[in-house]
Design a protein around this motif. Structure first.
Motif, mmCIF file in Angstrom:
data_model
loop_
_atom_site.group_PDB
_atom_site.id
_atom_site.type_symbol
_atom_site.label_atom_id
_atom_site.label_comp_id
_atom_site.label_asym_id
_atom_site.label_seq_id
_atom_site.Cartn_x
_atom_site.Cartn_y
_atom_site.Cartn_z
ATOM 1 N N GLN A 172 105.553 21.123 50.954
ATOM 2 C CA GLN A 172 105.160 20.439 49.725
ATOM 3 C C GLN A 172 105.972 19.158 49.525
ATOM 4 O OE1 GLN A 172 102.556 20.856 48.280
ATOM 5 N NE2 GLN A 172 101.973 22.996 48.021
ATOM 6 N N TYR A 173 107.243 19.195 49.881
ATOM 7 C CA TYR A 173 108.044 17.966 49.839
ATOM 8 C C TYR A 173 107.448 16.927 50.790
ATOM 9 C CZ TYR A 173 112.026 14.770 50.140
ATOM 10 O OH TYR A 173 112.831 13.647 50.119
ATOM 11 N N ALA A 174 107.069 17.383 51.986
ATOM 12 C CA ALA A 174 106.493 16.459 52.974
ATOM 13 C C ALA A 174 105.181 15.869 52.468
ATOM 14 C CB ALA A 174 106.274 17.188 54.299
ATOM 15 N N LYS A 175 104.390 16.665 51.731
ATOM 16 C CA LYS A 175 103.134 16.149 51.169
ATOM 17 C C LYS A 175 103.403 15.036 50.168
ATOM 18 C CE LYS A 175 101.527 17.625 47.611
ATOM 19 N NZ LYS A 175 100.685 18.821 47.595
ATOM 20 N N PHE A 176 104.300 15.303 49.212
ATOM 21 C CA PHE A 176 104.598 14.282 48.213
ATOM 22 C C PHE A 176 105.183 13.034 48.865
ATOM 23 C CE2 PHE A 176 105.019 17.938 45.067
ATOM 24 C CZ PHE A 176 103.820 17.657 44.448
ATOM 25 N N ASP A 177 106.003 13.232 49.900
ATOM 26 C CA ASP A 177 106.606 12.081 50.557
ATOM 27 C C ASP A 177 105.584 11.302 51.382
ATOM 28 O OD1 ASP A 177 109.293 11.057 50.341
ATOM 29 O OD2 ASP A 177 109.369 11.141 52.527
ATOM 30 N N HIS A 204 108.805 13.471 42.098
ATOM 31 C CA HIS A 204 109.199 13.039 43.441
ATOM 32 C C HIS A 204 109.337 11.527 43.488
ATOM 33 C CE1 HIS A 204 109.439 13.619 47.871
ATOM 34 N NE2 HIS A 204 108.914 12.398 47.900
ATOM 35 N N ALA A 205 108.374 10.813 42.913
ATOM 36 C CA ALA A 205 108.409 9.350 42.920
ATOM 37 C C ALA A 205 109.623 8.820 42.164
ATOM 38 C CB ALA A 205 107.127 8.795 42.313
ATOM 39 N N ALA A 206 109.955 9.465 41.045
ATOM 40 C CA ALA A 206 111.099 9.031 40.250
ATOM 41 C C ALA A 206 112.413 9.344 40.955
ATOM 42 C CB ALA A 206 111.054 9.711 38.880
ATOM 43 N N ARG A 207 112.541 10.560 41.455
ATOM 44 C CA ARG A 207 113.796 11.015 42.059
ATOM 45 C C ARG A 207 114.085 10.337 43.394
ATOM 46 N NH1 ARG A 207 112.542 15.992 42.158
ATOM 47 N NH2 ARG A 207 111.728 15.963 44.290
ATOM 48 N N GLU A 208 113.068 10.224 44.253
ATOM 49 C CA GLU A 208 113.289 9.730 45.607
ATOM 50 C C GLU A 208 113.081 8.226 45.763
ATOM 51 O OE1 GLU A 208 114.455 11.785 47.767
ATOM 52 O OE2 GLU A 208 114.146 13.619 46.582
ATOM 53 N N TYR A 209 112.324 7.597 44.848
ATOM 54 C CA TYR A 209 111.963 6.186 45.044
ATOM 55 C C TYR A 209 112.257 5.300 43.839
ATOM 56 C CZ TYR A 209 109.666 7.720 49.298
ATOM 57 O OH TYR A 209 109.418 8.248 50.553
ATOM 58 N N GLY A 210 112.788 5.869 42.766
ATOM 59 C CA GLY A 210 113.107 5.046 41.600
ATOM 60 C C GLY A 210 111.887 4.464 40.924
#
Length: 419
Positions: A172-177, A204-210
């Motif tokens: 699921q992490y890989a999907k969001f990424d 995911h967008a907020a945490r990993e990509y700002g």
């Protein structure tokens, strides 16, 4: 003809299934790893009222048919068989042998079934009030139940398995990424995630990509869960989930739009306005990633009104072919830059959800009731078979709203690990 013999004729004597019935009859493969038990005349009444998958589903969900053994294996073996396969002469013989009482018995469908008459009172298919009820029917079951089935990610969409032995959380992490990379998310961008579920993509967008993300959902329970999770993760400055129809989003000028598992609920007639609405929310040069279940070709029915899925799982759900969806996107103005089929990944995802439900079966029954738990057991196992056998697919389509000079602002080749 005994009840068990009738079932054996439907499925065939070599299906590797044992049949036992309330009349004491037995048939099929004695001692098989799968056993179907017909527990009462009500099961026969359901089959008489709705021959085929709907009658069988009603009998199972209501507890008048039991399945002993693995549901996926049973459905895989019985996939192409229906009551309609019986010759007319054998149907007549079967009816005579049952007697008149079960056939005259009028039984109401289980309460988990969406009533078409009730939905009709809320307007035509995909009217806002009716859509809200449909989403409530499926998604407002119980957040605790979904936590058991979906796991910590609370992602109720196809995962992407980087390797066959990846865990569901890794997938699921890989999907969001993968979605984030296809959208080329960068710090400071604004993302609109329509049909956001429990907020996995915006977090995911907020945490990993700002990225500053807004998610919208028609499920109140989803929105409440997501807002709490966002606050606990310390992401409230960047991520937000609202309980609202995507058509009511007033903001515009988003850099990116993601639609993960919403298009199935839109309806064929509404696709032009759906893509047009999302096109209007994007800045010139903005990207959209549409991720949804599809039909494998344009020849199948887009909606099966009398089918199990439509009655119990996704009322009013409609599936189109990916070719049709791409054409609608292009006619709206999007330039399609990438497309891929993740069919096998959804089968793997559903297998993990089935395992989770089995592991929490007693708790799930206590939380939502046996009927609802059985709906999910039947639905998810059946979908595994459907994706494995290419009866349904899962596609991601990446589109761009070109800028005023007709530029897409994408690299000549993608610099990431997607084909």
């Amino acid at each position: 003809m005994t009840l068990a013999k009738i079932f054996e004729k439907i499925v065939g004597p070599d299906a590797g299934v044992e049949f036992v019935a309330y009349d004491g009859s037995k048939a099929g493969s004695s001692g098989a790893d799968l056993r179907i038990e017909v527990k009462s005349p009500v099961a026969v009444a359901y089959l008489a009222q709705a021959p085929g998958e709907l009658g069988l589903a009603r009998a199972y969900i209501s507890g008048h048919i039991d399945v002993h053994g693995d549901m996926y294996t049973l459905l895989d073996r019985m996939w192409s068989l229906t009551l309609n396969d019986l010759p007319l002469s054998e149907k007549i013989a079967a009816i005579r042998s049952l007697g008149i009482k079960p056939l005259l018995m009028r039984v109401q469908p289980p309460p988990q079934e969406a009533r078409q008459s009730t939905l009709a009172k809320l307007g035509s298919r995909h009217a806002k009030q009716r859509d809200a009820e449909v989403i409530h029917h499926h998604y407002d079951v119980s957040n605790r139940f979904y936590e058991w089935v979906l796991g910590p990610s609370m992602a109720y969409t196809c995962a992407v398995f980087p390797r066959p032995d990846a865990t569901l959380e890794e997938a699921q992490y890989a999907k969001f990424d993968l979605v984030a990379k296809k959208l080329d998310l960068k710090p400071g961008m604004r993302l609109l995630d329509v049909g956001c579920g429990w907020g996995g993509m915006v977090m995911h967008a907020a945490r990993e990509y700002g990225v500053k993300g807004l998610g919208v959902t028609l499920s109140r329970q989803q929105a409440e869960w997501a807002q709490k999770a966002i606050a606990e993760a310390g992401l409230s400055e960047l991520a937000e989930v609202r309980y609202m129809d995507y058509r009511d989003v007033a903001e515009t000028g988003f850099d990116r739009v993601s639609s993960i598992g919403l298009t199935e609920h839109i309806g064929k007639d509404n696709l032009p306005s759906y893509f047009s609405f999302l096109y209007g929310k994007l800045k010139p040069g903005g990207r959209i990633l549409n991720h949804c279940i599809t039909r494998p070709t344009s020849t199948e029915k887009t909606i099966n009104k009398g089918g199990f899925i439509n009655r119990y799982v996704f009322p009013d759900g409609e599936l189109e072919s990916v070719g049709y969806l791409i054409r609608q996107m292009e006619d709206t103005g999007f330039e399609v830059r990438h497309e891929e089929n993740l069919r096998e990944h959804y089968a793997l995802t559903l297998r993990e959800w089935c395992k989770n439900l089995d592991a929490h079966w007693d708790e799930a029954v206590e939380e939502v009731g046996q009927g609802t738990a059985r709906v999910w057991r039947l639905y998810m196992a059946g979908c595994v078979v459907g994706f494995e056998r290419n009866k349904v697919q899962l596609h991601q389509v990446l589109g761009v709203r070109l800028d005023d000079e007709g530029q897409a602002h994408v690299p000549l080749r993608p610099s990431l690990d997607w084909p």
